[in-house]
Design a protein around this motif. Sequence first.
Motif, PDB file in Angstrom:
ATOM      1  N   ALA A 121     -14.353   8.911  11.461  1.00  0.00           N
ATOM      2  CA  ALA A 121     -13.193   8.988  10.581  1.00  0.00           C
ATOM      3  C   ALA A 121     -12.580  10.375  10.553  1.00  0.00           C
ATOM      4  O   ALA A 121     -11.368  10.520  10.547  1.00  0.00           O
ATOM      5  N   LEU A 122     -13.414  11.407  10.519  1.00  0.00           N
ATOM      6  CA  LEU A 122     -12.891  12.750  10.376  1.00  0.00           C
ATOM      7  C   LEU A 122     -12.472  13.342  11.709  1.00  0.00           C
ATOM      8  O   LEU A 122     -11.773  14.344  11.746  1.00  0.00           O
ATOM      9  N   SER A 123     -12.927  12.738  12.813  1.00  0.00           N
ATOM     10  CA  SER A 123     -12.563  13.269  14.117  1.00  0.00           C
ATOM     11  C   SER A 123     -11.477  12.440  14.787  1.00  0.00           C
ATOM     12  O   SER A 123     -10.978  12.803  15.839  1.00  0.00           O
ATOM     13  N   ALA A 124     -11.125  11.302  14.169  1.00  0.00           N
ATOM     14  CA  ALA A 124     -10.121  10.437  14.764  1.00  0.00           C
ATOM     15  C   ALA A 124      -8.753  11.103  14.721  1.00  0.00           C
ATOM     16  O   ALA A 124      -8.477  11.938  13.867  1.00  0.00           O
ATOM     17  N   GLU A 125      -7.918  10.717  15.642  1.00  0.00           N
ATOM     18  CA  GLU A 125      -6.553  11.238  15.649  1.00  0.00           C
ATOM     19  C   GLU A 125      -5.775  10.608  14.507  1.00  0.00           C
ATOM     20  O   GLU A 125      -5.619   9.395  14.428  1.00  0.00           O
ATOM     21  N   ALA A 126      -5.309  11.423  13.602  1.00  0.00           N
ATOM     22  CA  ALA A 126      -4.557  10.929  12.459  1.00  0.00           C
ATOM     23  C   ALA A 126      -3.147  10.537  12.894  1.00  0.00           C
ATOM     24  O   ALA A 126      -2.642  11.019  13.907  1.00  0.00           O
ATOM     25  N   PRO A 127      -2.492   9.674  12.124  1.00  0.00           N
ATOM     26  CA  PRO A 127      -1.093   9.361  12.404  1.00  0.00           C
ATOM     27  C   PRO A 127      -0.263  10.635  12.421  1.00  0.00           C
ATOM     28  O   PRO A 127      -0.588  11.611  11.740  1.00  0.00           O
ATOM     29  N   SER A 128       0.820  10.615  13.164  1.00  0.00           N
ATOM     30  CA  SER A 128       1.626  11.811  13.384  1.00  0.00           C
ATOM     31  C   SER A 128       2.256  12.357  12.103  1.00  0.00           C
ATOM     32  O   SER A 128       3.005  11.662  11.414  1.00  0.00           O
ATOM     33  N   VAL A 129       1.937  13.621  11.792  1.00  0.00           N
ATOM     34  CA  VAL A 129       2.567  14.281  10.649  1.00  0.00           C
ATOM     35  C   VAL A 129       4.048  14.513  10.937  1.00  0.00           C
ATOM     36  O   VAL A 129       4.899  14.341  10.070  1.00  0.00           O
ATOM     37  N   ARG A 139       6.678  15.380  -0.051  1.00  0.00           N
ATOM     38  CA  ARG A 139       5.908  15.613   1.163  1.00  0.00           C
ATOM     39  C   ARG A 139       5.934  14.367   2.041  1.00  0.00           C
ATOM     40  O   ARG A 139       6.067  13.251   1.535  1.00  0.00           O
ATOM     41  N   PRO A 140       5.808  14.536   3.371  1.00  0.00           N
ATOM     42  CA  PRO A 140       5.755  13.372   4.258  1.00  0.00           C
ATOM     43  C   PRO A 140       4.577  12.477   3.889  1.00  0.00           C
ATOM     44  O   PRO A 140       3.482  12.970   3.607  1.00  0.00           O
ATOM     45  N   THR A 141       4.803  11.169   3.897  1.00  0.00           N
ATOM     46  CA  THR A 141       3.788  10.226   3.434  1.00  0.00           C
ATOM     47  C   THR A 141       3.453   9.200   4.506  1.00  0.00           C
ATOM     48  O   THR A 141       4.334   8.667   5.171  1.00  0.00           O
ATOM     49  N   HIS A 142       2.156   8.947   4.653  1.00  0.00           N
ATOM     50  CA  HIS A 142       1.661   7.908   5.569  1.00  0.00           C
ATOM     51  C   HIS A 142       1.233   6.712   4.720  1.00  0.00           C
ATOM     52  O   HIS A 142       0.221   6.780   4.012  1.00  0.00           O
ATOM     53  N   PHE A 143       1.982   5.628   4.771  1.00  0.00           N
ATOM     54  CA  PHE A 143       1.657   4.443   3.982  1.00  0.00           C
ATOM     55  C   PHE A 143       0.755   3.493   4.754  1.00  0.00           C
ATOM     56  O   PHE A 143       0.892   3.331   5.975  1.00  0.00           O
ATOM     57  N   LEU A 144      -0.162   2.869   4.025  1.00  0.00           N
ATOM     58  CA  LEU A 144      -0.888   1.728   4.561  1.00  0.00           C
ATOM     59  C   LEU A 144       0.033   0.519   4.426  1.00  0.00           C
ATOM     60  O   LEU A 144       0.413   0.154   3.310  1.00  0.00           O
ATOM     61  N   ILE A 145       0.390  -0.093   5.561  1.00  0.00           N
ATOM     62  CA  ILE A 145       1.356  -1.191   5.562  1.00  0.00           C
ATOM     63  C   ILE A 145       0.733  -2.408   6.242  1.00  0.00           C
ATOM     64  O   ILE A 145       0.100  -2.284   7.304  1.00  0.00           O
ATOM     65  N   LYS A 146       0.906  -3.576   5.658  1.00  0.00           N
ATOM     66  CA  LYS A 146       0.321  -4.795   6.215  1.00  0.00           C
ATOM     67  C   LYS A 146       0.801  -5.013   7.645  1.00  0.00           C
ATOM     68  O   LYS A 146       1.950  -4.744   7.985  1.00  0.00           O
ATOM     69  N   LYS A 147      -0.101  -5.509   8.474  1.00  0.00           N
ATOM     70  CA  LYS A 147       0.196  -5.664   9.899  1.00  0.00           C
ATOM     71  C   LYS A 147       1.340  -6.638  10.145  1.00  0.00           C
ATOM     72  O   LYS A 147       2.020  -6.562  11.171  1.00  0.00           O
ATOM     73  N   GLU A 148       1.570  -7.561   9.190  1.00  0.00           N
ATOM     74  CA  GLU A 148       2.649  -8.539   9.361  1.00  0.00           C
ATOM     75  C   GLU A 148       4.019  -7.886   9.425  1.00  0.00           C
ATOM     76  O   GLU A 148       4.984  -8.492   9.919  1.00  0.00           O
ATOM     77  N   GLN A 195       3.110   5.700  10.117  1.00  0.00           N
ATOM     78  CA  GLN A 195       2.576   4.742   9.158  1.00  0.00           C
ATOM     79  C   GLN A 195       1.324   4.062   9.727  1.00  0.00           C
ATOM     80  O   GLN A 195       1.101   4.065  10.941  1.00  0.00           O
ATOM     81  N   VAL A 196       0.506   3.498   8.861  1.00  0.00           N
ATOM     82  CA  VAL A 196      -0.792   2.951   9.255  1.00  0.00           C
ATOM     83  C   VAL A 196      -0.781   1.432   9.134  1.00  0.00           C
ATOM     84  O   VAL A 196      -0.530   0.889   8.049  1.00  0.00           O
ATOM     85  N   LYS A 197      -1.059   0.753  10.237  1.00  0.00           N
ATOM     86  CA  LYS A 197      -1.107  -0.712  10.249  1.00  0.00           C
ATOM     87  C   LYS A 197      -2.461  -1.183   9.733  1.00  0.00           C
ATOM     88  O   LYS A 197      -3.499  -0.732  10.201  1.00  0.00           O
ATOM     89  N   VAL A 198      -2.447  -2.090   8.754  1.00  0.00           N
ATOM     90  CA  VAL A 198      -3.706  -2.557   8.183  1.00  0.00           C
ATOM     91  C   VAL A 198      -3.766  -4.080   8.137  1.00  0.00           C
ATOM     92  O   VAL A 198      -2.789  -4.747   7.787  1.00  0.00           O
ATOM     93  N   ASP A 199      -4.916  -4.606   8.517  1.00  0.00           N
ATOM     94  CA  ASP A 199      -5.192  -6.035   8.423  1.00  0.00           C
ATOM     95  C   ASP A 199      -5.840  -6.289   7.067  1.00  0.00           C
ATOM     96  O   ASP A 199      -6.975  -5.884   6.813  1.00  0.00           O
ATOM     97  N   ARG A 200      -5.112  -6.951   6.167  1.00  0.00           N
ATOM     98  CA  ARG A 200      -5.587  -7.142   4.806  1.00  0.00           C
ATOM     99  C   ARG A 200      -6.663  -8.215   4.688  1.00  0.00           C
ATOM    100  O   ARG A 200      -7.271  -8.371   3.631  1.00  0.00           O
ATOM    101  N   SER A 201      -6.900  -8.960   5.769  1.00  0.00           N
ATOM    102  CA  SER A 201      -7.853 -10.062   5.706  1.00  0.00           C
ATOM    103  C   SER A 201      -9.289  -9.616   5.934  1.00  0.00           C
ATOM    104  O   SER A 201     -10.215 -10.420   5.820  1.00  0.00           O
TER     105      SER A 201
END
Length: 233
Positions: A17-25, A80-89, A104-110
């Motif tokens: 988690a801490l070494s993963a490439e974060a979404p683009s700032v 500040r720039p914001t990275h939202f968790l957004i449903k994959k749909e 933005q971050v694609k998330v599978d809510r299931s």
Amino acid sequence: MRGHPRRGEAGGKVSGALSAEAPSVRGAEVGRRIGVGLMYGLWKPRVLGAWRVPTTGPVILAVNHSHNIDGPMVMGVAPRPTHFLIKKEAFIGPLDPFLLGIGQVKVDRSTADRAAITQALAVLAGGGVLGIFPEGTRGEGDFASLRAGLSYFAVRSGAPIVPVAVLGSTERRGRLMKGLPPLRSRVDVVFGDPFEAGDGSGRRTRKALDEATERIQKQLGAHLENARRLTGR
């Protein structure tokens, strides 16, 4: 995400988690600028308390959700720039590369979406701003029912939560675009005081997350009540 992260994820480190490439700032900043242009161009946002958002370090924006414009509105008015968790749909057709391109971050809510968890924690580990709709989906926007994702990210990262109330986006329908608020109508966005979700013990057990969720719900409910009083909505 549905329910709590799988056993082991709450109490232990999420692998990579801490070494993963974060979404683009940089992408999120582009998204913020687009949001500024669209939100102020189409509607009349009234922003209260934006100064309460810490200027540096990791922050979680917990936003009520009653309309599709709530996320873009907060992206456009947040300091500040914001990275939202957004449903994959929502990532369909050309929106897929666009949303990913603006950080933005694609998330599978299931399920307990490990890729989304990793990216979200990377945002916070990098001192960024993570946007979450704690109710999980659009509804009354009253914070009445919260999923566990918000408490997990807050307790796991130690990042403060800033409650955000978006009011006025569902009061009336527009004449030209029925699914959107009337053009040039006022939408209020009220930022609250940052608070810690944990109890100071550092515990990440299932019980600790449940207790954190209860504390969060009380704080968010109180903020929404105050925001309605301030705005008259």
